[in-house]
Each structure stands twice: as C-alpha cells, then as structure tokens.
Scaffold this motif. Structure first.
Motif, PDB file in Angstrom:
ATOM      1  N   LEU A   1      33.778  39.222  24.074  1.00 57.03           N
ATOM      2  CA  LEU A   1      33.219  38.471  25.201  1.00 57.03           C
ATOM      3  C   LEU A   1      33.004  37.003  24.849  1.00 57.03           C
TER       4      LEU A   1
ATOM      5  N   CYS B   1      33.570  41.595  33.153  1.00 50.73           N
ATOM      6  CA  CYS B   1      33.496  41.901  31.720  1.00 50.73           C
ATOM      7  C   CYS B   1      34.190  43.214  31.380  1.00 50.73           C
TER       8      CYS B   1
ATOM      9  N   GLU C   1      27.656  39.316  27.459  1.00 52.21           N
ATOM     10  CA  GLU C   1      28.211  39.253  28.810  1.00 52.21           C
ATOM     11  C   GLU C   1      27.850  37.947  29.515  1.00 52.21           C
TER      12      GLU C   1
ATOM     13  N   SER D   1      25.142  27.986  29.709  1.00 48.74           N
ATOM     14  CA  SER D   1      25.085  29.372  30.167  1.00 48.74           C
ATOM     15  C   SER D   1      23.644  29.875  30.232  1.00 48.74           C
TER      16      SER D   1
ATOM     17  N   TYR E   1      27.385  34.916  28.266  1.00 50.04           N
ATOM     18  CA  TYR E   1      28.209  33.780  27.836  1.00 50.04           C
ATOM     19  C   TYR E   1      29.535  33.777  28.587  1.00 50.04           C
ATOM     20  N   GLN E   2      30.134  34.969  28.716  1.00 51.76           N
ATOM     21  CA  GLN E   2      31.402  35.079  29.428  1.00 51.76           C
ATOM     22  C   GLN E   2      31.239  34.793  30.917  1.00 51.76           C
TER      23      GLN E   2
ATOM     24  N   LEU F   1      37.662  43.162  29.797  1.00 45.67           N
ATOM     25  CA  LEU F   1      37.692  42.689  28.418  1.00 45.67           C
ATOM     26  C   LEU F   1      37.340  43.793  27.429  1.00 45.67           C
TER      27      LEU F   1
ATOM     28  N   ALA G   1      36.384  35.211  24.676  1.00 42.58           N
ATOM     29  CA  ALA G   1      36.957  35.060  26.020  1.00 42.58           C
ATOM     30  C   ALA G   1      36.308  33.908  26.778  1.00 42.58           C
ATOM     31  N   ALA G   2      35.052  33.592  26.461  1.00 41.28           N
ATOM     32  CA  ALA G   2      34.354  32.510  27.163  1.00 41.28           C
ATOM     33  C   ALA G   2      34.970  31.147  26.867  1.00 41.28           C
TER      34      ALA G   2
END
Length: 390
Positions: free
Chosen positions: A93, A62, A325, A318, A327-328, A65, A96-97
């Motif tokens: 974040l 993370c 964080e 998830s 989720y990513q 990011l 990005a997921a």
C-alpha cells in the motif's frame, strides 16, 4: 472515473511529499482493531466502520492491491490482510501511494507506531520529523518543574527538540485542547506562571488557554514552520471553535515571522483559503479530509479549497495514522481530485496546460519542499535507495 488527460498522467507520475502524517501500527490487528482505526469516532455497537465512505473506499481501492476484486466484502478483505501479513500489506500500500517524502508527527502514540525511519524504509522513501509541541510541554511537566521555571524549561526543551537531525517543523493541536478563540496576545510571565502552577497541581494534558497561547508564541520564537490542526477530528474537537478564521488577530500579530500551515480544514476549507489568500505566511492542505471522503468526493473538497487559494499555497498531506490504507487512499484521492479539477479547466480553456502542470507539481511536492527546505526530487528513476532520517 472522471476526465482523463495529460494532467492526470502527470499527477500519476509525480512523487508526492506528504507533509503531515503519522506512523503505522506495529501490531497485528483483529477486526475490532482495524475498524477502530478506520474512523475518528469511538466504536458503535452494531455499526461497522466499513459502512462509511472511508470503509467503502478501502474495499474499492485497496482491495485490488491485495489481489482481491474491487468491493471485496469486509470479511474477505480482513482475511486476505491477515494472510499476507502486516509487513507485506504495508509495503504494497505504501509503495502504491507513490510518496517520496514523509513529514511525520511523532508526538501522538497511544499505541506503538513505526518510526519515521521504519515508515520510510517500507516505502523506499525519505522521512523527516515534525515535533508536536504539546508532547514536549507534557514531557517537561512529567519530569518535574517548578511553576515559575516552566516557561524557560519548555522553551529550552522545544529548542533542543527542533535541533534534532531531520526535524523540519513543529505542530500544535490547540484545536483539540482549547480551540482557536483565544486572546491572541503573547501572555505575560505572570500569567504563564500562574497558569503553570494550576496545571502542574492538577496534572493531565496541556489544555490551559494561557499555556496554549504561550505554546503558540513559543512556536513563533522557534522560527520553524508551524502546522496547526484545524477542522475535522475526533470527539475532543468542538468544531465551532476550530474555524481557522478565529486565528485572524494572531496572524496579524505574527506577520513576517513563520509559515503557518493549516491542516485538513474541513468543513472550513473556504475559510482557510481566505486566510491563505490574504496572509503571506498562511498555507493549507485538506489532508485528513481526503481519505474520509474518498476519491469519489475529493475533487469537490479541492475545488472549494482552490477557489481563491494562491497556487503556491496548497500542499498535499494524508494525515494517515495507523493504517497503511490511508496513505494509499490519501494519495489516490489527491491525484484524482486535483487531476480532474485542473484537466477540466484546461479542457474549458480556463487554464493553459503548462500552467496546470506547474500547479500540479507545486501542490504535489514543490510547495512543501520550498517551505521545509527539502532537497529537490531525484530526477533519476533508477536512483539508489534514498537516505532515511529519524
């Protein structure tokens, strides 16, 4: 980094359906607040939650990011998080997921969380709701009800809840309250009335075995997919009592009714796989497990889950709660772990590439879309923002 190849590339591009998650905290977090959400345990004096597999994974995956180097120290990570602000961190974040759909459990809010709509807007995604049945039962009790009217009042409230726009499933946390080693039979009215009388007199959370059985059978009557937490959780869990194979007799009794989705499963992913292999209605994910083991171990967990699980039975979640964080990390661990597993089977000629790509697409989202009746993904990458649902 593991093997690379067309399966990895396909998984990296696939939008995910996160079929079970929660909201993100809406307050700014100090170090203690952040660390408390990194773990399922209570804080321990002198031991940092950053010194766990999840904490290390946050700093590794993370940090870049947030414009930090990989493995940035915890102090630097938290300082940068505060500098950017909660909303910008969440936006970076979540986007990005690469998650297109969130199915959000709205029944656990010990602190203020984003609504499904707010979560979806942050990620430019769509959100649906999962109704937690224990929360419905406890709301009925809090409003005041006579013991012999509880069963009807709870069923009515649950029916009203699942008719709300955007609701796609129900969930039970029986694992936390009683475990699964319950009498599988539907309890009689007399038993439910007596148990309700005792519960309403004593107060507290719904944790009576008879009322939990009644709740599970009510879920069957509702006709919606039922999510069940299994395996790993916080200290309320008695782990030996949440092996999902304790549900075997109940699954025989409800044959031909509703889909049952076993969440998280660790360390019982093999037992969950057995149930998915022999019961038509059983599906599974390894959700919560993924961000706690991190990308480094996700392949091992997924490999055990997929030893005998039919490929149309694996879903992605998830179970992210509180921190963007998660989720990513959940998405990254899933993509990487499943990509390595399937690509290696293709490279060994144990699986054709077309089959591997189908399996990847099924697990990433198609299985969940089919079960929950969700729309097909938008094929146009330049789509307009999707509608958000509470």
């Amino acid at each position: 980094m593991g093997a690379t190849g067309p399966v990895h590339e396909a998984l990296a591009a696939l939008p995910l359906v996160d079929h079970h998650c929660h909201g993100i905290v809406t307050a700014d977090l100090d170090r203690d607040g952040f660390e408390s959400l990194l773990t399922e345990a209570e804080p321990w004096p002198g031991i940092s939650s950053f010194d766990t597999p999840a904490g290390v994974a946050v700093r590794r995956h993370c940090a870049p990011l947030l414009d930090l180097p990989r493995h940035a120290p915890a102090d630097a990570y938290l300082a940068r998080r505060a500098e950017l602000g909660r909303r910008e961190v969440d936006r970076r974040l979540l986007t990005a997921a690469g998650t297109e759909v969130f199915c959000v459990d709205t029944g656990y809010t010990p602190q203020p969380l984003t609504t499904p709509r707010e979560l979806a807007e942050t990620a430019d995604a769509t959100a649906y709701e999962v109704v937690r049945l224990e929360a419905v039962a406890e709301a009925v009790a809090a409003q005041g009800v006579e013991p012999d009217a509880y069963a009807t009042a709870f069923c009515t409230a649950a029916e009203e809840a699942v008719r709300r726009p955007g609701v796609v499933a129900v969930k039970s946390v029986a694992a936390y309250r009683t475990g699964f080693d319950l009498n599988p039979a539907r309890p009689s009215d007399a038993l439910v009335n007596a148990a309700a009388r005792q519960w309403l007199e004593n107060g507290g959370r719904l944790a009576d075995p008879v009322l939990v059985r009644h709740l599970l059978w009510t879920a069957v009557d509702l006709g919606r997919p039922l999510q069940l937490h299994t395996g790993f959780g916080d200290t309320d869990i008695r782990l030996h009592r949440v092996d999902p194979t304790h549900l075997t007799d109940w699954l025989h009794l409800i044959k031909g009714t509703i889909p049952v989705l076993l969440l998280h499963c660790w360390p019982y992913q093999r037992q969950a796989a057995f149930l998915a292999a022999v019961f038509e209605e059983v599906y599974l994910d390894v959700g919560l497990t993924l961000h706690h083991v991190g990308p480094a171990r996700s392949r091992a967990i997924l490999a055990e889950a997929l030893e005998i699980t039919p490929f149309r039975k694996l879903l992605y979640s998830s179970d992210a709660y509180g921190l963007a964080e998660f989720y990513q990390l959940g998405a990254l661990a899933f993509r990487r772990g499943l990509g390595e597993l399937l690509q290696d089977r293709v490279d060994a000629d144990e699986l054709s590439l077309p089959d591997a790509l189908r399996i990847a697409a099924w697990a990433a989202g198609d299985n969940a879309r089919r079960l929950y009746g969700l729309p097909a993904p938008d094929p146009d990458p330049a789509h307009e923002p999707r509608p958000h649902r509470d």
